[in-house]
Enzyme design. Structure first.
Site, PDB file in Angstrom:
ATOM      1  N   ARG A   1       0.822  -1.219   0.000  1.00  0.00           N
ATOM      2  CA  ARG A   1       0.000   0.000   0.000  1.00  0.00           C
ATOM      3  C   ARG A   1       0.851   1.262   0.000  1.00  0.00           C
ATOM      4  O   ARG A   1       0.595   2.190  -0.775  1.00  0.00           O
ATOM      5  CB  ARG A   1      -0.948   0.026   1.202  1.00  0.00           C
ATOM      6  CG  ARG A   1      -2.102  -0.927   1.076  1.00  0.00           C
ATOM      7  CD  ARG A   1      -3.010  -0.827   2.278  1.00  0.00           C
ATOM      8  NE  ARG A   1      -2.236  -1.030   3.498  1.00  0.00           N
ATOM      9  CZ  ARG A   1      -2.585  -0.585   4.693  1.00  0.00           C
ATOM     10  NH1 ARG A   1      -3.680   0.112   4.857  1.00  0.00           N
ATOM     11  NH2 ARG A   1      -1.846  -0.834   5.742  1.00  0.00           N
TER      12      ARG A   1
ATOM     13  N   ASN B   1      -6.028  -2.480   2.064  1.00  0.00           N
ATOM     14  CA  ASN B   1      -6.013  -3.931   2.221  1.00  0.00           C
ATOM     15  C   ASN B   1      -7.448  -4.423   2.308  1.00  0.00           C
ATOM     16  O   ASN B   1      -8.335  -3.715   2.790  1.00  0.00           O
ATOM     17  CB  ASN B   1      -5.278  -4.335   3.500  1.00  0.00           C
ATOM     18  CG  ASN B   1      -3.780  -4.236   3.367  1.00  0.00           C
ATOM     19  OD1 ASN B   1      -3.234  -4.202   2.275  1.00  0.00           O
ATOM     20  ND2 ASN B   1      -3.100  -4.185   4.500  1.00  0.00           N
TER      21      ASN B   1
END
Length: 98
Positions: free
Chosen positions: A25, A43
């Protein structure tokens, strides 16, 4: 730097493989910011990563190419790409897991 005359695109990505716990990320956020894209990354509880990427179509495609590799510790096994509605905001955010 994005070409302001390029056609705008928005894509929703679902990235699968070893993509959590490997800074995917944060790396995706940095890459999107480097490319001047907007959107978000988060996520998913199923172990995947989801991203909404908006900007000039050619630049979005460059991000998608990057996403197939990701950061060094990642191992991407598959990416699903779909059309999406563009975001209203600027910037690229890391969102909470959903």
């Amino acid at each position: 730097m994005p070409d302001p005359d390029s056609t705008l695109a928005a894509r929703l990505l679902r990235i699968r493989g070893r993509v959590q716990g490997v800074s995917y990320r944060a790396s995706a956020q940095r890459e999107a910011q480097r490319l001047g894209l907007s959107g978000w990354v988060r996520n998913r509880h199923d172990g995947s990563v989801e991203a909404l990427v908006c900007g000039p179509a050619d630049t979005v495609e460059r991000f998608i190419a990057w996403a197939h590799v990701g950061p060094p510790a990642a191992s991407v096994s598959a990416i699903e790409v779909g059309d999406a509605a563009p975001t209203d905001g600027a910037g690229f955010d890391c969102l909470p897991t959903c």
